[in-house]
Structure formats: C-alpha cells, structure tokens
Design a protein around this motif. Sequence first.
Motif, PDB file in Angstrom:
ATOM      1  N   THR A  28       0.843  -1.187   0.000  1.00 41.33           N
ATOM      2  CA  THR A  28       0.000   0.000   0.000  1.00 41.33           C
ATOM      3  C   THR A  28       0.881   1.241   0.000  1.00 41.33           C
ATOM      4  O   THR A  28       1.814   1.338   0.784  1.00 41.33           O
ATOM      5  CB  THR A  28      -0.902   0.020   1.241  1.00 41.33           C
ATOM      6  N   ASP A 165     -10.158   3.244  -1.665  1.00 44.73           N
ATOM      7  CA  ASP A 165      -9.261   2.122  -1.386  1.00 44.73           C
ATOM      8  C   ASP A 165      -9.541   1.014  -2.387  1.00 44.73           C
ATOM      9  O   ASP A 165     -10.702   0.660  -2.613  1.00 44.73           O
ATOM     10  CB  ASP A 165      -9.514   1.545   0.018  1.00 44.73           C
ATOM     11  N   LYS A 180      -3.717  -4.358  -1.706  1.00 45.03           N
ATOM     12  CA  LYS A 180      -4.379  -3.157  -1.189  1.00 45.03           C
ATOM     13  C   LYS A 180      -3.685  -1.936  -1.770  1.00 45.03           C
ATOM     14  O   LYS A 180      -2.461  -1.914  -1.909  1.00 45.03           O
ATOM     15  CB  LYS A 180      -4.326  -3.107   0.343  1.00 45.03           C
ATOM     16  N   ILE A 182      -4.310   2.648  -2.221  1.00 44.23           N
ATOM     17  CA  ILE A 182      -5.105   3.869  -2.207  1.00 44.23           C
ATOM     18  C   ILE A 182      -5.084   4.435  -3.619  1.00 44.23           C
ATOM     19  O   ILE A 182      -4.022   4.516  -4.247  1.00 44.23           O
ATOM     20  CB  ILE A 182      -4.538   4.882  -1.199  1.00 44.23           C
ATOM     21  N   SER A 207      -8.747   0.460   8.470  1.00 48.12           N
ATOM     22  CA  SER A 207      -9.150  -0.015   7.143  1.00 48.12           C
ATOM     23  C   SER A 207     -10.671  -0.039   7.042  1.00 48.12           C
ATOM     24  O   SER A 207     -11.369  -0.116   8.065  1.00 48.12           O
ATOM     25  CB  SER A 207      -8.606  -1.426   6.885  1.00 48.12           C
ATOM     26  N   SER A 229      -7.267   4.447   6.504  1.00 45.64           N
ATOM     27  CA  SER A 229      -6.368   3.701   5.608  1.00 45.64           C
ATOM     28  C   SER A 229      -4.937   3.747   6.141  1.00 45.64           C
ATOM     29  O   SER A 229      -4.000   4.146   5.462  1.00 45.64           O
ATOM     30  CB  SER A 229      -6.441   4.244   4.183  1.00 45.64           C
TER      31      SER A 229
END
Length: 311
Positions: A28, A165, A180, A182, A207, A229
Amino acid sequence: MGDRVDKEEVRKANEVHVLDYLHAKGETLERQGHYYRHPEHDSLVIKDTGHWYWNSRSKGGYGAISFAREYYELTFQDAVRDVNAQDHSKTFSREAERHTAQEFDYPLHQEVKGQENISKYLINERKLDPKIVAALIRNDLLAEDKLKNGIFKWKDSAGKIVGGDRQGTVKMANKRGSFKQILANSKEDGGFRVDIGSPNKIALFESPIDALSYFELKRPENIRLLSMSGLKDQSATAGIRDLIKDCKERGAVVEQVIFAVDNDAAGEQFVNRWSNYLTTLEVDKPKNKDWNIDLVKAKTPAKEKAVEMER
C-alpha cells in the motif's frame, strides 16, 4: 561459480519501475504530491522518478532492485529474481503519471457493472453480513473494477467522491494477504466513511473492512465510521473536524471520539499521542489484532476452531 544472475536478467529488472514492483507485491502506498509514502513506515518515501529514501535508516537508492534489497532484505541475485518474478502489468507508475493534477478524478472507466468478486470475498473470506455488503453497493460506496478489485469509495459530506481504497479479492503471498492500494490522488486527509443514523459520535479505524467488522459486531447507533487507511493524523483531524461541522449544522454536538485502531504497538502509540490532545477520547480495542479477525473468529464454528487448535 556460485549464485549468479545473467546480464539479461539484470537488464530486465532494471527496467521495472519501483512503483510498479511495489504495486505487484501488494504494498500500500499513499500519494503525496510527486512522491509516495509507505503507511507503515512514515519515513520511507518513493518519488515518481524511481528514487527512494528511507529517512530513519539514512538509506536510499534508485529502482526496484535496490529497494528490494533494503526493504525485503534480499541479496542482489534474489532481488533481481524477485523483481522479474512479479506481474508488472498493472503499471502503477504510469497511472500516477496520468494523474499529475492534485484534484482527485475517480476512474469510473475502470468500474464494471457487477460486484460479484468483491461481494464473495467480503462475505465468504471476511465474514461480513451480506446485508451490509448489499447496503454498501446500494449506496454507491462499494464497486468493483476490471481487475476484480473492490473499490471502497471515499465520499465527503456533500456526497462527492474524493478518493478510494482498492481491495484485492485474490490471496497474495505478501504480509497483508491480499492486494491493497489507495487510488492515485485521493484526498490526503480523506478516508472511507459510513454514517449510521444521525452521527454524533465518530470511530476511527485503520481499514474499511475493520470499520465494517466493528459495526457488525457492535451495531452502534448514530455514529460515523471512518477508515484512515492506516494511522494518519491528517485523516483523524479532518474526520473529527468534519463531524463537528456537520453536527453544528444540525444543532447537535459531538459526544464521543472513539479510537478503534489495531491492537498492536503502532496502534497504541497512535492513541497515546492523540490522548495528549483530546479530553473526550475513548479507546475500543479489538480482542485480537484487528476487528475483522474478531469477526471471523466469532463466526467460526466450534468444530473448525477445535481443528485449528490441533494443528
């Protein structure tokens, strides 16, 4: 002659952008201007150019090979092999280059009509109530893209999409278990949020799935569930500020600020820091590391639990 990689393998790995490599690994990253920050390591930044620097370690470099050696503690040969072994077709870096403007532009063209894969994943793997998943879809808070990823849409008080997300639906061999990400240019202080009733309370999570798991376990009323997030001060600040504003417009006041982050060292440090600033702060810890683990365990039949203990 020992462990070697040939020139062609090295050439191929050198052509892989570090952002494409990390995207393929399921890491991420949070976009902040012309660079990206790793949410678990605040001092680790990666630029669009491919240069990276880890401030707390005073280490830096260029490209995927050098990053793999430092972050994953690989030898040069293993780093080359690992970079080449990934599927780089998602082109995270090129997507970022297309979104040079700071204002978020939701990639509607990537959405598909159905939500079959993300629905099955959330219901079967994450054990969320099908009614909750259906409500998210009905309220345009959950979608699916062409790569079978779920999209949790970040909406502001006016209903405008300001970020999102991406949640993978296929297990991956990484420390998070699934992909995962963004969305590029998501609002830096935004996050996925769900309002229950007329919110006069806010609960903060790491999350979207943790926020939804908490709701299913506790069924709170008149509350705003906000995912940061990660552990982001700017998202917590903006979330509290926005709720104060929304409550004021309704002639109400904010009664509770609940920190429901992960039950680990990073979560504890985050809460301790905020306890110096908020007098109304309350802490609600999951029994296990996070709220989704609590939910999954609560829904695991006794026979399955017994089998797991015997292993």
